[in-house]
Design a protein around this motif. Sequence first.
Motif, PDB file in Angstrom:
ATOM      1  N   LYS A  26       0.833  -1.201   0.000  1.00 46.98           N
ATOM      2  CA  LYS A  26       0.000   0.000   0.000  1.00 46.98           C
ATOM      3  C   LYS A  26       0.870   1.254   0.000  1.00 46.98           C
ATOM      4  O   LYS A  26       0.635   2.180  -0.776  1.00 46.98           O
ATOM      5  CB  LYS A  26      -0.934  -0.001   1.220  1.00 46.98           C
ATOM      6  CG  LYS A  26      -1.781   1.253   1.325  1.00 46.98           C
ATOM      7  CD  LYS A  26      -2.872   1.187   2.355  1.00 46.98           C
ATOM      8  CE  LYS A  26      -2.378   0.997   3.735  1.00 46.98           C
ATOM      9  NZ  LYS A  26      -3.439   1.126   4.748  1.00 46.98           N
ATOM     10  N   GLU A  27       1.874   1.274   0.837  1.00 43.15           N
ATOM     11  CA  GLU A  27       2.786   2.422   0.917  1.00 43.15           C
ATOM     12  C   GLU A  27       3.451   2.679  -0.430  1.00 43.15           C
ATOM     13  O   GLU A  27       3.534   3.821  -0.888  1.00 43.15           O
ATOM     14  CB  GLU A  27       3.845   2.162   1.990  1.00 43.15           C
ATOM     15  CG  GLU A  27       4.896   3.209   2.102  1.00 43.15           C
ATOM     16  CD  GLU A  27       4.641   4.210   3.209  1.00 43.15           C
ATOM     17  OE1 GLU A  27       5.372   5.203   3.240  1.00 43.15           O
ATOM     18  OE2 GLU A  27       3.728   4.009   4.015  1.00 43.15           O
ATOM     19  N   ASN A  28       3.904   1.631  -1.093  1.00 39.65           N
ATOM     20  CA  ASN A  28       4.575   1.793  -2.377  1.00 39.65           C
ATOM     21  C   ASN A  28       3.608   2.194  -3.483  1.00 39.65           C
ATOM     22  O   ASN A  28       3.969   2.958  -4.378  1.00 39.65           O
ATOM     23  CB  ASN A  28       5.359   0.533  -2.744  1.00 39.65           C
ATOM     24  CG  ASN A  28       6.625   0.414  -1.927  1.00 39.65           C
ATOM     25  OD1 ASN A  28       7.151   1.397  -1.408  1.00 39.65           O
ATOM     26  ND2 ASN A  28       7.122  -0.797  -1.784  1.00 39.65           N
ATOM     27  N   VAL A  29       2.384   1.698  -3.434  1.00 36.29           N
ATOM     28  CA  VAL A  29       1.367   2.138  -4.402  1.00 36.29           C
ATOM     29  C   VAL A  29       1.127   3.628  -4.222  1.00 36.29           C
ATOM     30  O   VAL A  29       1.077   4.393  -5.195  1.00 36.29           O
ATOM     31  CB  VAL A  29       0.054   1.333  -4.239  1.00 36.29           C
ATOM     32  CG1 VAL A  29      -1.102   2.002  -4.980  1.00 36.29           C
ATOM     33  CG2 VAL A  29       0.235  -0.093  -4.731  1.00 36.29           C
ATOM     34  N   PHE A  30       0.985   4.072  -2.983  1.00 33.28           N
ATOM     35  CA  PHE A  30       0.779   5.497  -2.710  1.00 33.28           C
ATOM     36  C   PHE A  30       1.975   6.320  -3.198  1.00 33.28           C
ATOM     37  O   PHE A  30       1.806   7.406  -3.746  1.00 33.28           O
ATOM     38  CB  PHE A  30       0.550   5.740  -1.222  1.00 33.28           C
ATOM     39  CG  PHE A  30      -0.776   5.242  -0.704  1.00 33.28           C
ATOM     40  CD1 PHE A  30      -1.765   4.771  -1.546  1.00 33.28           C
ATOM     41  CD2 PHE A  30      -1.036   5.252   0.652  1.00 33.28           C
ATOM     42  CE1 PHE A  30      -2.986   4.316  -1.066  1.00 33.28           C
ATOM     43  CE2 PHE A  30      -2.254   4.817   1.154  1.00 33.28           C
ATOM     44  CZ  PHE A  30      -3.235   4.344   0.295  1.00 33.28           C
ATOM     45  N   LYS A  31       3.182   5.792  -3.015  1.00 33.79           N
ATOM     46  CA  LYS A  31       4.379   6.504  -3.478  1.00 33.79           C
ATOM     47  C   LYS A  31       4.366   6.658  -5.000  1.00 33.79           C
ATOM     48  O   LYS A  31       4.755   7.704  -5.517  1.00 33.79           O
ATOM     49  CB  LYS A  31       5.644   5.765  -3.051  1.00 33.79           C
ATOM     50  CG  LYS A  31       5.986   5.920  -1.597  1.00 33.79           C
ATOM     51  CD  LYS A  31       7.244   5.133  -1.258  1.00 33.79           C
ATOM     52  CE  LYS A  31       7.594   5.261   0.216  1.00 33.79           C
ATOM     53  NZ  LYS A  31       8.788   4.449   0.549  1.00 33.79           N
ATOM     54  N   VAL A  32       3.931   5.628  -5.703  1.00 35.43           N
ATOM     55  CA  VAL A  32       3.861   5.706  -7.163  1.00 35.43           C
ATOM     56  C   VAL A  32       2.816   6.734  -7.584  1.00 35.43           C
ATOM     57  O   VAL A  32       3.067   7.577  -8.453  1.00 35.43           O
ATOM     58  CB  VAL A  32       3.540   4.322  -7.780  1.00 35.43           C
ATOM     59  CG1 VAL A  32       3.206   4.440  -9.259  1.00 35.43           C
ATOM     60  CG2 VAL A  32       4.702   3.365  -7.570  1.00 35.43           C
ATOM     61  N   ILE A  33       1.664   6.695  -6.955  1.00 31.80           N
ATOM     62  CA  ILE A  33       0.584   7.622  -7.310  1.00 31.80           C
ATOM     63  C   ILE A  33       0.996   9.067  -7.053  1.00 31.80           C
ATOM     64  O   ILE A  33       0.680   9.957  -7.833  1.00 31.80           O
ATOM     65  CB  ILE A  33      -0.706   7.256  -6.541  1.00 31.80           C
ATOM     66  CG1 ILE A  33      -1.254   5.926  -7.065  1.00 31.80           C
ATOM     67  CG2 ILE A  33      -1.750   8.350  -6.643  1.00 31.80           C
ATOM     68  CD1 ILE A  33      -2.383   5.343  -6.250  1.00 31.80           C
ATOM     69  N   GLU A  34       1.720   9.297  -5.986  1.00 32.79           N
ATOM     70  CA  GLU A  34       2.137  10.657  -5.612  1.00 32.79           C
ATOM     71  C   GLU A  34       3.493  11.028  -6.222  1.00 32.79           C
ATOM     72  O   GLU A  34       4.041  12.076  -5.930  1.00 32.79           O
ATOM     73  CB  GLU A  34       2.173  10.763  -4.086  1.00 32.79           C
ATOM     74  CG  GLU A  34       2.296  12.142  -3.527  1.00 32.79           C
ATOM     75  CD  GLU A  34       1.182  13.114  -3.866  1.00 32.79           C
ATOM     76  OE1 GLU A  34       1.379  14.310  -3.647  1.00 32.79           O
ATOM     77  OE2 GLU A  34       0.123  12.702  -4.370  1.00 32.79           O
TER      78      GLU A  34
END
Length: 185
Positions: free
Chosen positions: A8-16
Amino acid sequence: MKILQDLKENVFKVIEHYMPLEEFELWLYSSDELINLMNEDVVLEVFAFNYRQSDAGYQFRKAIFKFFKEDEFLLWKVKANLRDLITNNNNRDRILYDFYYLGYDGYYFLTSIGYYMYHIEDVEYSGNDLKAVLGELRHNCEKLLSEIEKQELDKPGFRLEDYRSEEKQEYEIPVVTHKWWNFWK
């Protein structure tokens, strides 16, 4: 599970845009733990996603973001962006712009941080010291981040819209001196 939290953290990092999609893909395929969790919908979706398509960033957000709550992402985003402003990373202008407009979406406490984009622009005209303005910005970001993290610990299931400033907001109630219905007098 920690690996799902990392996902989840890495998905959020990609999105942001904190992590390039290519780096996420390398991390994903090097994770043996995630391969063993293919029964999870989000894990299956990230493995099945085509990372080589021309608009992969947009398609990634569209395909994967639906597995997460927007409230979780927004809380993560604000905290990550506040940390970036504190450490004075290169994306200051984008973050201030985002905070300014998030303030208009109901997150009023972010507007004062967003207004710093105007304070920084006006430095050359107003004669203010840029270092002083950035120091004030850093201080306000540290204070806001601290308040958000404290409230997050105090209230399970905390969402960003639950945030309440610790400073007392004192509003003066306007005194009506002329009653509109007496306009003929």
